[in-house]
Write an enzyme that holds these catalytic residues in place. Structure first.
Site, short mmCIF file in Angstrom:
data_model
loop_
_atom_site.label_atom_id
_atom_site.label_comp_id
_atom_site.label_asym_id
_atom_site.label_seq_id
_atom_site.Cartn_x
_atom_site.Cartn_y
_atom_site.Cartn_z
N LYS A 32 0.81 -1.23 0.00
CA LYS A 32 0.00 0.00 0.00
C LYS A 32 0.84 1.28 0.00
CE LYS A 32 -4.20 -1.57 -0.20
NZ LYS A 32 -5.30 -1.08 -1.03
C1 LIG Z 1 -2.66 -7.31 2.93
C2 LIG Z 1 -3.49 -6.88 1.76
N1 LIG Z 1 -3.63 -7.71 0.74
C3 LIG Z 1 -4.37 -7.37 -0.34
C4 LIG Z 1 -5.02 -6.16 -0.42
C5 LIG Z 1 -5.88 -5.85 -1.63
O1 LIG Z 1 -5.29 -4.82 -2.42
P1 LIG Z 1 -6.17 -3.79 -3.22
O2 LIG Z 1 -6.83 -2.88 -2.23
O3 LIG Z 1 -5.19 -3.05 -4.09
O4 LIG Z 1 -7.18 -4.54 -4.02
C6 LIG Z 1 -4.90 -5.27 0.65
C7 LIG Z 1 -5.62 -4.00 0.65
O5 LIG Z 1 -5.82 -3.38 1.66
C8 LIG Z 1 -4.10 -5.63 1.75
O6 LIG Z 1 -3.93 -4.80 2.79
#
Ligand SMILES: Cc1ncc(COP(=O)(O)O)c(C=O)c1O
Length: 377
Positions: free
Chosen positions: A42
């Site tokens: 992120k």
């Molecule tokens: C640990 C983790 N994996 C996957 C995701 C999913 O990513 P995205 O929000 O870009 O779809 C997030 C999103 O908060 C996350 O914190």
């Protein structure tokens, strides 16, 4: 010399898993996002969106960043706010781990825990709605708005996807990642379908999430899922979707810590299980890149706590063969996700999405990438 911690975002390694991956199947590579300074993937959309907000004059010195995040995006913004001198307010929910709350506070962020569930049994809508209301009330504030802001997926189009292609362009057969706001999956799938259309793009969601259709229910995997299909995700670019149960995700993450020495969170456990499945369908000259979105330290009190696992009714240990068998038995939730898209344009008004987001989105949707002659979305 590096002049700011923020310059160390990105350029994360691709890592093999020699104890788990067999020589006669596709090679699995983990894109290990824990190496970002904020500890997760992120950091990438967070710095991209904040830099863009500064450039556009939406975020000014002394300003306040307000965001809804179950943890990782909030931690990235808190780190960036500390480095750049902004006040940061993050709206989390009861699923946010105590470690994440401590991290937010150590970067100086103010935390609001939203306890009211929305009509999907989640907290996304109540968190977003309150964040938008606060942004209207607090002067000189800015809402990055990861859920509705198309800069989120553009960040991954411009960084994560390019890194992956530079590192394994003509051997890449399958790309796998988890989805919530759709930033990662949306941006990277767009890049792959534009520049490497033969690569199979796989989305991983939680059982209980409705991003790829189906009914909503509560689930424990943090950072994954949503009650609708996010605008950052163009379903036409996704070839297959899997839905993973809480126990499968948690158990796989534990197995990778124990048998490969790789710490990851539950969303990455879910993706890693799907990666093993897809590798079993491929020959060794083909590569499967699987996003490992964060590290495991954030989940010491849950994922890596035997007592907590037992309280959920989960097993606590699985050897590699058990995990491989579990992977082999996975069935796709969908082989044509576009058929089950669940977009909710009514939420733009219903949740009072900020005008700044809508303005940026209309620019992105109308932009032609003149280097490649393509539209971004
Ligand atoms: C640990 C983790 N994996 C996957 C995701 C999913 O990513 P995205 O929000 O870009 O779809 C997030 C999103 O908060 C996350 O914190």
């Amino acid at each position: 010399m590096i002049t700011s911690i923020l310059e160390t975002i990105g350029n994360t390694p691709l890592i093999t898993i020699p104890n788990t991956n067999k020589a006669n199947e596709g090679q699995v590579l983990f894109k290990y996002e824990r190496f970002n300074p904020g500890g997760s993937i992120k950091d990438r959309p967070a710095i991209y969106i904040i830099n863009e907000a500064e450039r556009r004059g939406l975020l000014k010195p002394g300003g306040t960043i307000i965001e809804s995040s179950s943890g990782n995006f909030g931690i990235s913004l808190a780190m960036i706010g500390a480095a750049k001198g902004y006040r940061v307010i993050i709206l989390v929910d009861p699923k946010t781990t105590s470690t994440n709350l401590a991290l937010l506070k150590c970067f100086g962020a103010e935390v609001i825990v939203v306890t009211e569930q929305d009509d999907c049994g989640s907290y996304h809508k109540t968190r977003i709605s309150l964040a938008n209301k606060l942004a209207q009330e607090i002067a000189n504030s800015y809402r990055p708005d990861q859920c509705f802001n198309l800069l989120n997926s553009e960040a991954h189009f411009n960084s994560t996807a390019r890194e992956i292609m530079e590192m394994c362009s003509n051997t890449l057969a399958v790309f796998i990642t988890a989805v919530s706001t759709g930033g990662q999956l949306g941006g990277i799938s767009k890049y792959l379908k534009t520049f490497a259309p033969d690569v199979q793009v796989i989305g991983v969601d939680a059982v209980g999430s409705a991003i790829f259709g189906g009914h909503t229910d509560s689930y424990l995997i943090p950072g994954v899922g949503l009650g609708w299909t996010p605008v950052n995700l163009n379903m036409a670019n996704i070839d297959r979707a899997y839905k993973i149960t809480d126990e499968q995700a948690f158990l796989t993450a534990r197995a990778f810590a124990r048998h490969e020495g790789i710490l990851m969170g539950p969303s990455s456990g879910a993706c890693a299980l799907v990666a093993l499945k897809l590798a079993q369908e491929l020959t060794p000259d083909k590569r499967v890149v699987c996003m490992i979105s964060d590290g495991g330290e954030r989940y010491i009190q849950t994922l890596f706590n035997d007592e907590w696992m037992e309280q959920q009714g989960f097993a606590t240990a699985a050897d590699i063969e058990t995990i491989r068998t579990m992977a082999g038995q996975l069935q796709p939730w969908s082989t044509c996700p576009a058929d089950s898209a669940n977009y909710r344009s009514d939420l733009i008004d219903g949740l009072e999405v900020p005008d700044s987001t809508l303005q940026i989105n209309s620019e992105i949707l109308n932009r032609v990438d003149y280097h490649q002659g393509i539209r971004f979305l």
